[in-house]
Write a protein that holds these residues in place. Sequence first.
Motif, PDB file in Angstrom:
ATOM      1  N   MET A 266      17.045   5.350  11.980  1.00 38.94           N
ATOM      2  CA  MET A 266      16.429   4.098  11.549  1.00 38.94           C
ATOM      3  C   MET A 266      15.735   3.421  12.725  1.00 38.94           C
ATOM      4  O   MET A 266      16.341   3.234  13.778  1.00 38.94           O
ATOM      5  CB  MET A 266      17.491   3.158  10.961  1.00 38.94           C
ATOM      6  CG  MET A 266      16.920   1.843  10.418  1.00 38.94           C
ATOM      7  SD  MET A 266      18.216   0.680   9.889  1.00 38.94           S
ATOM      8  CE  MET A 266      18.985   1.622   8.583  1.00 38.94           C
ATOM      9  N   PRO A 267      14.472   3.053  12.571  1.00 39.86           N
ATOM     10  CA  PRO A 267      13.796   2.307  13.629  1.00 39.86           C
ATOM     11  C   PRO A 267      14.303   0.875  13.681  1.00 39.86           C
ATOM     12  O   PRO A 267      15.040   0.431  12.782  1.00 39.86           O
ATOM     13  CB  PRO A 267      12.335   2.352  13.186  1.00 39.86           C
ATOM     14  CG  PRO A 267      12.434   2.369  11.684  1.00 39.86           C
ATOM     15  CD  PRO A 267      13.638   3.218  11.369  1.00 39.86           C
ATOM     16  N   ALA A 268      13.919   0.148  14.705  1.00 40.91           N
ATOM     17  CA  ALA A 268      14.157  -1.296  14.719  1.00 40.91           C
ATOM     18  C   ALA A 268      13.184  -1.923  13.723  1.00 40.91           C
ATOM     19  O   ALA A 268      11.997  -1.635  13.745  1.00 40.91           O
ATOM     20  CB  ALA A 268      13.930  -1.861  16.116  1.00 40.91           C
ATOM     21  N   ILE A 269      13.704  -2.766  12.827  1.00 43.12           N
ATOM     22  CA  ILE A 269      12.892  -3.295  11.733  1.00 43.12           C
ATOM     23  C   ILE A 269      12.565  -4.770  11.981  1.00 43.12           C
ATOM     24  O   ILE A 269      13.454  -5.582  12.238  1.00 43.12           O
ATOM     25  CB  ILE A 269      13.599  -3.133  10.383  1.00 43.12           C
ATOM     26  CG1 ILE A 269      13.973  -1.661  10.150  1.00 43.12           C
ATOM     27  CG2 ILE A 269      12.716  -3.635   9.244  1.00 43.12           C
ATOM     28  CD1 ILE A 269      14.766  -1.420   8.883  1.00 43.12           C
ATOM     29  N   TYR A 270      11.279  -5.082  11.867  1.00 39.88           N
ATOM     30  CA  TYR A 270      10.778  -6.447  12.040  1.00 39.88           C
ATOM     31  C   TYR A 270      10.003  -6.857  10.791  1.00 39.88           C
ATOM     32  O   TYR A 270       9.267  -6.057  10.222  1.00 39.88           O
ATOM     33  CB  TYR A 270       9.836  -6.541  13.242  1.00 39.88           C
ATOM     34  CG  TYR A 270      10.494  -6.379  14.580  1.00 39.88           C
ATOM     35  CD1 TYR A 270      10.737  -7.477  15.408  1.00 39.88           C
ATOM     36  CD2 TYR A 270      10.875  -5.120  15.038  1.00 39.88           C
ATOM     37  CE1 TYR A 270      11.338  -7.315  16.647  1.00 39.88           C
ATOM     38  CE2 TYR A 270      11.477  -4.958  16.275  1.00 39.88           C
ATOM     39  CZ  TYR A 270      11.707  -6.065  17.071  1.00 39.88           C
ATOM     40  OH  TYR A 270      12.308  -5.901  18.294  1.00 39.88           O
TER      41      TYR A 270
ATOM     42  N   GLU B 165      14.342  -1.718  -1.782  1.00 38.56           N
ATOM     43  CA  GLU B 165      14.380  -0.262  -1.834  1.00 38.56           C
ATOM     44  C   GLU B 165      14.251   0.342  -0.443  1.00 38.56           C
ATOM     45  O   GLU B 165      14.944   1.311  -0.103  1.00 38.56           O
ATOM     46  CB  GLU B 165      13.265   0.266  -2.746  1.00 38.56           C
ATOM     47  CG  GLU B 165      13.489  -0.004  -4.219  1.00 38.56           C
ATOM     48  CD  GLU B 165      12.380   0.562  -5.086  1.00 38.56           C
ATOM     49  OE1 GLU B 165      11.458   1.227  -4.547  1.00 38.56           O
ATOM     50  OE2 GLU B 165      12.415   0.339  -6.310  1.00 38.56           O
ATOM     51  N   LEU B 166      13.390  -0.222   0.367  1.00 35.37           N
ATOM     52  CA  LEU B 166      13.205   0.265   1.731  1.00 35.37           C
ATOM     53  C   LEU B 166      14.520   0.235   2.499  1.00 35.37           C
ATOM     54  O   LEU B 166      14.931   1.239   3.102  1.00 35.37           O
ATOM     55  CB  LEU B 166      12.156  -0.593   2.444  1.00 35.37           C
ATOM     56  CG  LEU B 166      11.840  -0.196   3.887  1.00 35.37           C
ATOM     57  CD1 LEU B 166      10.659   0.768   3.927  1.00 35.37           C
ATOM     58  CD2 LEU B 166      11.525  -1.428   4.735  1.00 35.37           C
TER      59      LEU B 166
ATOM     60  N   ASN C 113      19.608   2.721   4.535  1.00 34.06           N
ATOM     61  CA  ASN C 113      21.053   2.585   4.645  1.00 34.06           C
ATOM     62  C   ASN C 113      21.841   3.546   3.757  1.00 34.06           C
ATOM     63  O   ASN C 113      23.064   3.620   3.858  1.00 34.06           O
ATOM     64  CB  ASN C 113      21.462   1.143   4.305  1.00 34.06           C
ATOM     65  CG  ASN C 113      21.026   0.155   5.356  1.00 34.06           C
ATOM     66  OD1 ASN C 113      21.309   0.330   6.539  1.00 34.06           O
ATOM     67  ND2 ASN C 113      20.324  -0.895   4.949  1.00 34.06           N
ATOM     68  N   ARG C 114      21.134   4.257   2.857  1.00 35.87           N
ATOM     69  CA  ARG C 114      21.785   5.166   1.907  1.00 35.87           C
ATOM     70  C   ARG C 114      22.834   4.419   1.084  1.00 35.87           C
ATOM     71  O   ARG C 114      23.945   4.909   0.863  1.00 35.87           O
ATOM     72  CB  ARG C 114      22.485   6.335   2.640  1.00 35.87           C
ATOM     73  CG  ARG C 114      21.691   7.008   3.745  1.00 35.87           C
ATOM     74  CD  ARG C 114      20.494   7.788   3.207  1.00 35.87           C
ATOM     75  NE  ARG C 114      20.000   8.754   4.174  1.00 35.87           N
ATOM     76  CZ  ARG C 114      19.048   8.502   5.062  1.00 35.87           C
ATOM     77  NH1 ARG C 114      18.513   7.300   5.124  1.00 35.87           N
ATOM     78  NH2 ARG C 114      18.630   9.441   5.897  1.00 35.87           N
TER      79      ARG C 114
ATOM     80  N   ASN D  24       0.804  -1.222   0.000  1.00 39.00           N
ATOM     81  CA  ASN D  24       0.000   0.000   0.000  1.00 39.00           C
ATOM     82  C   ASN D  24       0.835   1.270   0.000  1.00 39.00           C
ATOM     83  O   ASN D  24       0.274   2.371  -0.013  1.00 39.00           O
ATOM     84  CB  ASN D  24      -0.911   0.034   1.236  1.00 39.00           C
ATOM     85  CG  ASN D  24      -1.833  -1.156   1.327  1.00 39.00           C
ATOM     86  OD1 ASN D  24      -2.203  -1.738   0.323  1.00 39.00           O
ATOM     87  ND2 ASN D  24      -2.205  -1.529   2.544  1.00 39.00           N
ATOM     88  N   HIS D  25       2.160   1.143   0.023  1.00 37.20           N
ATOM     89  CA  HIS D  25       3.002   2.304   0.286  1.00 37.20           C
ATOM     90  C   HIS D  25       4.200   2.398  -0.654  1.00 37.20           C
ATOM     91  O   HIS D  25       4.685   1.396  -1.180  1.00 37.20           O
ATOM     92  CB  HIS D  25       3.528   2.256   1.729  1.00 37.20           C
ATOM     93  CG  HIS D  25       2.469   2.197   2.766  1.00 37.20           C
ATOM     94  ND1 HIS D  25       1.854   3.317   3.274  1.00 37.20           N
ATOM     95  CD2 HIS D  25       1.893   1.137   3.392  1.00 37.20           C
ATOM     96  CE1 HIS D  25       0.956   2.955   4.183  1.00 37.20           C
ATOM     97  NE2 HIS D  25       0.964   1.636   4.271  1.00 37.20           N
ATOM     98  N   SER D  26       4.692   3.592  -0.781  1.00 29.83           N
ATOM     99  CA  SER D  26       5.980   3.835  -1.429  1.00 29.83           C
ATOM    100  C   SER D  26       7.090   3.603  -0.409  1.00 29.83           C
ATOM    101  O   SER D  26       7.035   4.149   0.701  1.00 29.83           O
ATOM    102  CB  SER D  26       6.043   5.279  -1.932  1.00 29.83           C
ATOM    103  OG  SER D  26       7.363   5.753  -1.959  1.00 29.83           O
ATOM    104  N   PRO D  27       8.113   2.801  -0.738  1.00 27.51           N
ATOM    105  CA  PRO D  27       9.214   2.599   0.209  1.00 27.51           C
ATOM    106  C   PRO D  27       9.845   3.908   0.679  1.00 27.51           C
ATOM    107  O   PRO D  27      10.174   4.053   1.851  1.00 27.51           O
ATOM    108  CB  PRO D  27      10.210   1.751  -0.594  1.00 27.51           C
ATOM    109  CG  PRO D  27       9.353   0.990  -1.551  1.00 27.51           C
ATOM    110  CD  PRO D  27       8.261   1.944  -1.937  1.00 27.51           C
ATOM    111  N   LEU D  28      10.000   4.864  -0.239  1.00 19.83           N
ATOM    112  CA  LEU D  28      10.584   6.150   0.147  1.00 19.83           C
ATOM    113  C   LEU D  28       9.740   6.838   1.212  1.00 19.83           C
ATOM    114  O   LEU D  28      10.266   7.362   2.204  1.00 19.83           O
ATOM    115  CB  LEU D  28      10.715   7.056  -1.075  1.00 19.83           C
ATOM    116  CG  LEU D  28      11.145   8.504  -0.785  1.00 19.83           C
ATOM    117  CD1 LEU D  28      12.493   8.548  -0.084  1.00 19.83           C
ATOM    118  CD2 LEU D  28      11.174   9.319  -2.077  1.00 19.83           C
TER     119      LEU D  28
END
Length: 348
Positions: free
Chosen positions: A174-178, A144-145, A150-151, A87-91
């Motif tokens: 950066m949040p903690a990613i799950y 992409e996310l 991470n640039r 539903n979203h754009s990674p950017l």
Amino acid sequence: MSIYNNDIKLSILDIGTKLQGNDANQTLKDSTERIQLADELGYTRYWFAEHHNTPNQVSTSSELMIAHAAAYTKHIRVGAGGIMMPNHSPLKVVENFSLLEAMHPGRIDLGIGRATGTDNVTAYALRQSKEAVFSYDFPKQFDELLSFFNRDFPSDHLYHGIIPIPNNGNYRLMPAIYMLGSSTGGVRFAISEGLGFAFASHLAPHLATQVLRGYRNNFKPSKYFTEPKGIFTTILITADTDEEAQYLAGPAELFWARLQTGDIHSPFPTLEEASNHVYSSAESTVRIQNKDRFIIGGIKTVGQKLRHVAKETMVDEIMIMEYYADKEASQKGYRLLAEEFNLKGTNE
């Protein structure tokens, strides 16, 4: 910390259920009070789901719910359970969660789902592209996310020059990613990138042990997590006694029975309605089939069950899906759990 002792962390998943007699304002007010209580009691994290076109739920924008909740709390981690990537754009996701991390450093979680979490017409309204609705491009979105966070896009990549948000010195916003999952699909991404992983056992209870053990046994340390971080998510109803807990669980059981027999529009049942309901043959069959979706019992019964679940699935954190039909019972349940598992709240 051993995963086989009493040091189980507890967290809450809020899907924004609108109880009968409440409007959206009251539903959000109750959520705010609940997360403040969880913060006070020592719960680890509080996540908001993303749902669209659902008559009984108001949690359509996890990012807005997170920003609001984090502003009203001090210690608890706040996050999305999850952002449904199709539903979203990674950017845009990276921009939003980088801002949230900048506002509340060290307290933001990003849970990522691979599905839309809604029907195809609503998915089309969200994305404005039939091709996007009926194609599976999650791996590309996922790459992409992470690259935006991470640039590290290659120098010849079209997106190489995009800066989602200026970095905060040496601290990456950066949040903690799950990764989220209810099958064997999402866990592969968590393992391949060394991310945290939350399994929705209420959607596939028969797979929980297999998938969470597989995650832990195959995890490889990464820049995101140095050790595996698995979370078992379940619908849990507790009270002082088994009998009271079973009564409080009536609305959740009836809601799921209706949902799985085609009734998706009825409001979330009240305690009285659930207690007086006469189940149809189809509903009774589904209710029996659903028993493993719930953990129901008095606090001592539930305590034993959760310790067993933690050992079997090799996790040290259990996330409780909010499914009480009564606010006071909900608050009492969370207090009982905090006491049973000796959570270290801010009032101690």
